[in-house]
Design an enzyme around this catalytic site. Structure first.
Site, short mmCIF file in Angstrom:
data_model
loop_
_atom_site.label_atom_id
_atom_site.label_comp_id
_atom_site.label_asym_id
_atom_site.label_seq_id
_atom_site.Cartn_x
_atom_site.Cartn_y
_atom_site.Cartn_z
N ASP A 62 35.39 48.19 45.29
CA ASP A 62 34.69 47.64 46.47
C ASP A 62 33.19 47.54 46.25
OD1 ASP A 62 37.24 47.83 47.44
OD2 ASP A 62 36.71 48.78 49.31
N ASP A 84 39.36 45.27 43.92
CA ASP A 84 38.90 44.54 45.11
C ASP A 84 37.38 44.49 45.18
OD1 ASP A 84 41.62 44.58 45.72
OD2 ASP A 84 41.44 46.21 47.15
#
Length: 340
Positions: free
Chosen positions: A165, A192
């Site tokens: 992230d 991600d």
């Protein structure tokens, strides 16, 4: 992998220089104020946050020049501090580093961000945003380097570094559009690491996937949560995807549905990009029970060892291509055009 992300919602020093100028990013700045941050005390401030705190509310131009060095600590640019520019004064983007090591396991996803921007018309150039949380030592955790929760943000020659992230592109509500133009920059991470419901164009940038030591799954470049009323999520345009991970072990992305929101129908396009050998032949995958096939994922005229056309790789058609350009992603209702 199922998990929940929780995303929340002055006076200038007399020694500052007021002038009419052109910002480092080529955007005219009327009566801009320029201040300097230097850790050694040779500037107006010793910390970036102190310089932000001195910015006027709803200003028309405030440039923070940052001398080379490492500046440890979180930085917040609140919504009232509009038209703020961070400009690194080093010879390259690695010379000025803003870094902290906060993890979401302790601070929450958005709270873990080293730099959190909630103000519109934010610009940054020639510096690094990093979160150096040590996953090897402390265990895997989301740890955001930069949270852009704003509209009309521009990053030019910027590095954004973390693991899971790395870069959050967010908006105040599902009905709000937040646009970012990211040019000639370097984004690094593994799981991600470019995620959120914001709209962003990555123009001629390098997107680097870190190896997690796996032979089959070294993570996901994107986790888009684009609202279904927004036609534009993430566009990677003429960018290069690199990695030292094993061949065919990295996904281009998966669909993130925050809190199970069925209206979060991710939109991601890799257009005219060079894809390294680390990209899988089946580059999209499901997330938290939601199928990637229901998202808006596609490619267009990519090249490189990781490029291919098959039934698992939806392609934009030539007739669709004119509607999915950097200008279309960023124009919005105000005709914004930061592209150069």
């Amino acid at each position: 992998m199922s998990r929940e992300r929780r995303v929340g919602t002055a006076t200038v020093l007399a020694s500052s220089l007021a002038l009419t100028t052109v910002s480092a990013l080529g955007t005219p700045a009327s009566a801009a104020t320029v201040v300097t941050v230097a850790g050694d005390g040779s500037g107006n401030f010793t910390t970036v946050q102190a310089a932000v705190n001195a910015a006027p509310s709803n200003g028309s131009g405030y440039e923070i020049d940052i001398k080379p060095g490492t500046y440890r600590g979180t930085v917040s640019v609140p919504s009232a501090k509009t038209h703020v520019t961070f400009k690194g004064l080093g010879s390259g983007s690695s010379q000025v580093v803003i870094v902290e090591n906060h993890a979401a396991s302790q601070y929450g996803t958005q709270g873990s961000a080293t730099v959190a921007v909630s103000a519109n018309d934010f610009h940054a150039t020639n510096l690094t945003f990093a979160n150096d949380y040590d996953e090897a030592k402390n265990g895997s955790s989301q740890a955001v380097a930069l949270d852009l929760n704003a509209d009309r943000a521009v990053l030019d020659n910027v590095r954004v570094l973390a693991n899971q992230d790395t870069l959050l592109l967010w908006t105040a509500s599902t009905s709000t559009v937040g646009r970012s133009y990211i040019r000639a920059s370097y984004i690094e991470g593994d799981v991600d690491f470019i995620f959120g419901r914001g709209t962003a164009v990555f123009d001629r940038s390098e997107i680097h996937s870190l190896s997690r030591g796996s032979s089959s799954n070294n993570g996901y470049v994107t986790a888009a949560a684009t609202n279904n009323t927004n036609p534009y999520g993430f566009l990677f345009y003429r960018s290069t995807l690199t990695s030292n991970a094993a061949a065919k072990s990295v996904y281009l992305g998966r669909p993130w549905h925050p809190s199970g929101d069925a209206n979060a129908v991710g939109q991601v396009l890799f257009r005219e990009c060079t894809l390294g050998a680390h990209i899988r032949n089946d580059p999209w995958t499901d997330m938290s029970g939601f199928s990637w096939k229901d998202a808006r994922f596609s490619e267009y005229t990519n090249t490189g060892a990781g490029a291919a056309v098959n039934s698992n790789r939806p392609q934009l058609s030539a007739s669709q291509a004119p509607s999915y350009t950097p200008a279309r992603y960023l124009a919005g209702s105000d005709g914004w055009n930061p592209i150069y």
